[in-house]
Design a protein around this motif. Structure first.
Motif, PDB file in Angstrom:
ATOM      1  N   MET A  58       0.841  -1.170   0.000  1.00 23.19           N
ATOM      2  CA  MET A  58       0.000   0.000   0.000  1.00 23.19           C
ATOM      3  C   MET A  58       0.891   1.239   0.000  1.00 23.19           C
ATOM      4  SD  MET A  58      -2.381   1.258   3.215  1.00 23.19           S
ATOM      5  CE  MET A  58      -1.347   0.515   4.435  1.00 23.19           C
ATOM      6  N   LYS A  59       0.591   2.165  -0.894  1.00 23.89           N
ATOM      7  CA  LYS A  59       1.326   3.420  -0.934  1.00 23.89           C
ATOM      8  C   LYS A  59       0.610   4.459  -0.085  1.00 23.89           C
ATOM      9  CE  LYS A  59       3.881   2.779  -5.097  1.00 23.89           C
ATOM     10  NZ  LYS A  59       3.984   3.026  -6.504  1.00 23.89           N
ATOM     11  N   LEU A  60       1.415   5.257   0.621  1.00 30.16           N
ATOM     12  CA  LEU A  60       0.897   6.299   1.493  1.00 30.16           C
ATOM     13  C   LEU A  60       1.409   7.655   1.061  1.00 30.16           C
ATOM     14  CD1 LEU A  60       1.755   4.717   4.965  1.00 30.16           C
ATOM     15  CD2 LEU A  60      -0.403   4.577   3.720  1.00 30.16           C
ATOM     16  N   VAL A  61       0.598   8.674   1.312  1.00 27.40           N
ATOM     17  CA  VAL A  61       1.026  10.057   1.156  1.00 27.40           C
ATOM     18  C   VAL A  61       1.023  10.667   2.550  1.00 27.40           C
ATOM     19  CG1 VAL A  61       0.513  12.303   0.158  1.00 27.40           C
ATOM     20  CG2 VAL A  61       0.100  10.227  -1.179  1.00 27.40           C
ATOM     21  N   VAL A  62       2.174  11.180   2.957  1.00 24.63           N
ATOM     22  CA  VAL A  62       2.315  11.814   4.267  1.00 24.63           C
ATOM     23  C   VAL A  62       2.562  13.302   4.026  1.00 24.63           C
ATOM     24  CG1 VAL A  62       3.647  11.898   6.409  1.00 24.63           C
ATOM     25  CG2 VAL A  62       3.292   9.696   5.246  1.00 24.63           C
ATOM     26  N   THR A  63       1.750  14.145   4.667  1.00 29.44           N
ATOM     27  CA  THR A  63       1.934  15.580   4.542  1.00 29.44           C
ATOM     28  C   THR A  63       2.244  16.165   5.914  1.00 29.44           C
ATOM     29  OG1 THR A  63      -0.447  15.988   4.783  1.00 29.44           O
ATOM     30  CG2 THR A  63       0.414  15.815   2.541  1.00 29.44           C
ATOM     31  N   VAL A  64       3.124  17.163   5.920  1.00 31.35           N
ATOM     32  CA  VAL A  64       3.521  17.827   7.161  1.00 31.35           C
ATOM     33  C   VAL A  64       3.489  19.326   6.917  1.00 31.35           C
ATOM     34  CG1 VAL A  64       5.313  18.057   8.924  1.00 31.35           C
ATOM     35  CG2 VAL A  64       5.084  15.897   7.670  1.00 31.35           C
ATOM     36  N   ILE A  77      11.966  16.529   9.728  1.00 29.78           N
ATOM     37  CA  ILE A  77      12.168  15.418   8.792  1.00 29.78           C
ATOM     38  C   ILE A  77      12.724  14.202   9.533  1.00 29.78           C
ATOM     39  CG2 ILE A  77      13.436  14.614   6.751  1.00 29.78           C
ATOM     40  CD1 ILE A  77      13.307  17.519   5.717  1.00 29.78           C
ATOM     41  N   ALA A  78      13.647  14.423  10.439  1.00 28.78           N
ATOM     42  CA  ALA A  78      14.232  13.315  11.201  1.00 28.78           C
ATOM     43  C   ALA A  78      13.161  12.570  11.991  1.00 28.78           C
ATOM     44  CB  ALA A  78      15.320  13.837  12.133  1.00 28.78           C
ATOM     45  N   ASN A  85       9.517  15.656  -0.796  1.00 27.30           N
ATOM     46  CA  ASN A  85       9.661  17.024  -1.280  1.00 27.30           C
ATOM     47  C   ASN A  85       9.279  17.950  -0.145  1.00 27.30           C
ATOM     48  OD1 ASN A  85       9.789  19.384  -2.693  1.00 27.30           O
ATOM     49  ND2 ASN A  85       8.271  18.828  -4.222  1.00 27.30           N
ATOM     50  N   GLN A  86      10.152  18.887   0.170  1.00 25.91           N
ATOM     51  CA  GLN A  86       9.852  19.819   1.258  1.00 25.91           C
ATOM     52  C   GLN A  86      10.337  21.205   0.884  1.00 25.91           C
ATOM     53  OE1 GLN A  86      12.020  21.345   3.853  1.00 25.91           O
ATOM     54  NE2 GLN A  86      13.802  20.896   2.611  1.00 25.91           N
ATOM     55  N   ASN A  87       9.670  22.192   1.453  1.00 26.11           N
ATOM     56  CA  ASN A  87      10.127  23.570   1.279  1.00 26.11           C
ATOM     57  C   ASN A  87       9.753  24.374   2.510  1.00 26.11           C
ATOM     58  OD1 ASN A  87       7.477  24.756   0.926  1.00 26.11           O
ATOM     59  ND2 ASN A  87       7.464  23.857  -1.105  1.00 26.11           N
ATOM     60  N   GLY A 133       9.207  30.920   7.038  1.00 24.22           N
ATOM     61  CA  GLY A 133       9.281  30.235   8.314  1.00 24.22           C
ATOM     62  C   GLY A 133       8.310  29.080   8.489  1.00 24.22           C
ATOM     63  N   PHE A 134       7.528  28.767   7.440  1.00 24.51           N
ATOM     64  CA  PHE A 134       6.589  27.649   7.515  1.00 24.51           C
ATOM     65  C   PHE A 134       7.100  26.470   6.704  1.00 24.51           C
ATOM     66  CE2 PHE A 134       3.922  31.067   8.937  1.00 24.51           C
ATOM     67  CZ  PHE A 134       3.206  30.465   9.966  1.00 24.51           C
ATOM     68  N   PHE A 135       7.107  25.334   7.337  1.00 28.26           N
ATOM     69  CA  PHE A 135       7.592  24.086   6.763  1.00 28.26           C
ATOM     70  C   PHE A 135       6.437  23.374   6.074  1.00 28.26           C
ATOM     71  CE2 PHE A 135       8.360  19.536   7.019  1.00 28.26           C
ATOM     72  CZ  PHE A 135       9.683  19.426   6.624  1.00 28.26           C
ATOM     73  N   ASN A 136       6.692  22.836   4.882  1.00 30.17           N
ATOM     74  CA  ASN A 136       5.689  22.079   4.136  1.00 30.17           C
ATOM     75  C   ASN A 136       6.406  20.896   3.490  1.00 30.17           C
ATOM     76  OD1 ASN A 136       3.538  21.178   2.658  1.00 30.17           O
ATOM     77  ND2 ASN A 136       3.401  22.973   1.351  1.00 30.17           N
ATOM     78  N   MET A 137       5.883  19.683   3.745  1.00 29.19           N
ATOM     79  CA  MET A 137       6.507  18.495   3.173  1.00 29.19           C
ATOM     80  C   MET A 137       5.427  17.537   2.689  1.00 29.19           C
ATOM     81  SD  MET A 137       9.202  15.773   4.884  1.00 29.19           S
ATOM     82  CE  MET A 137       8.089  14.964   6.013  1.00 29.19           C
ATOM     83  N   ILE A 138       5.705  16.907   1.559  1.00 32.31           N
ATOM     84  CA  ILE A 138       4.868  15.819   1.071  1.00 32.31           C
ATOM     85  C   ILE A 138       5.799  14.652   0.773  1.00 32.31           C
ATOM     86  CG2 ILE A 138       4.875  16.632  -1.313  1.00 32.31           C
ATOM     87  CD1 ILE A 138       1.911  15.591  -1.412  1.00 32.31           C
ATOM     88  N   LEU A 139       5.395  13.486   1.245  1.00 31.40           N
ATOM     89  CA  LEU A 139       6.244  12.315   1.169  1.00 31.40           C
ATOM     90  C   LEU A 139       5.410  11.147   0.651  1.00 31.40           C
ATOM     91  CD1 LEU A 139       8.567  11.229   4.033  1.00 31.40           C
ATOM     92  CD2 LEU A 139       6.906   9.622   3.182  1.00 31.40           C
TER      93      LEU A 139
END
Length: 89
Positions: free
Chosen positions: A1-7, A16-17, A34-36, A40-46
Motif C-alpha cells: 500500500m502506498k501512502l502520502v504523508v503531509t507535514v 524530517i528526522a 519534497n519539502q520547502n 518560516g513555515f515548513f511544508n513536506m509531502i512524502l
C-alpha cells in the motif's frame, strides 16, 4: 500500500528526522520526499510504500499525529488512492 504523508507547520530543527524515524521504525519505505520552507513555515509531502509494514494505517496515523502535535506541526498520512481522489481536479 502506498501512502502520502503531509507535514505543515512552523519550521524547526528535526521535523524530517522525526517523521522518517517513525516510518523507518515501522518498516515503511520512503519513495519520494519534497519539502520547502516559506516565510518560516515548513511544508513536506512524502510518498511511501507500506507493503512490508506490520502497523495498521490507523495506528500509524495516530503516532504521526501525536508526535507532530508534540513539536507543533500537523502530520497526516493517507492511502495514496484517497489522497488522489481528494486532490483530483
Amino acid at each position: 500500500m502506498k501512502l502520502v504523508v503531509t507535514v505543515v507547520g512552523k519550521d524547526r530543527v528535526g521535523i524530517i528526522a522525526m517523521v522518517t524515524r517513525i516510518l523507518a521504525d515501522n518498516n515503511v519505505n520512503i519513495l519520494s520526499i519534497n519539502q520547502n520552507i516559506m516565510d518560516g513555515f515548513f511544508n513536506m509531502i512524502l510518498l511511501a510504500e507500506a507493503a512490508e509494514s506490520k502497523i495498521k494505517l490507523v495506528d500509524l496515523q495516530k503516532v504521526l499525529k501525536e508526535q507532530g502535535e508534540e513539536i507543533g506541526v500537523e502530520i497526516k498520512a493517507q492511502h495514496q488512492d484517497i489522497f488522489n481522489v481528494m486532490h483530483d481536479i
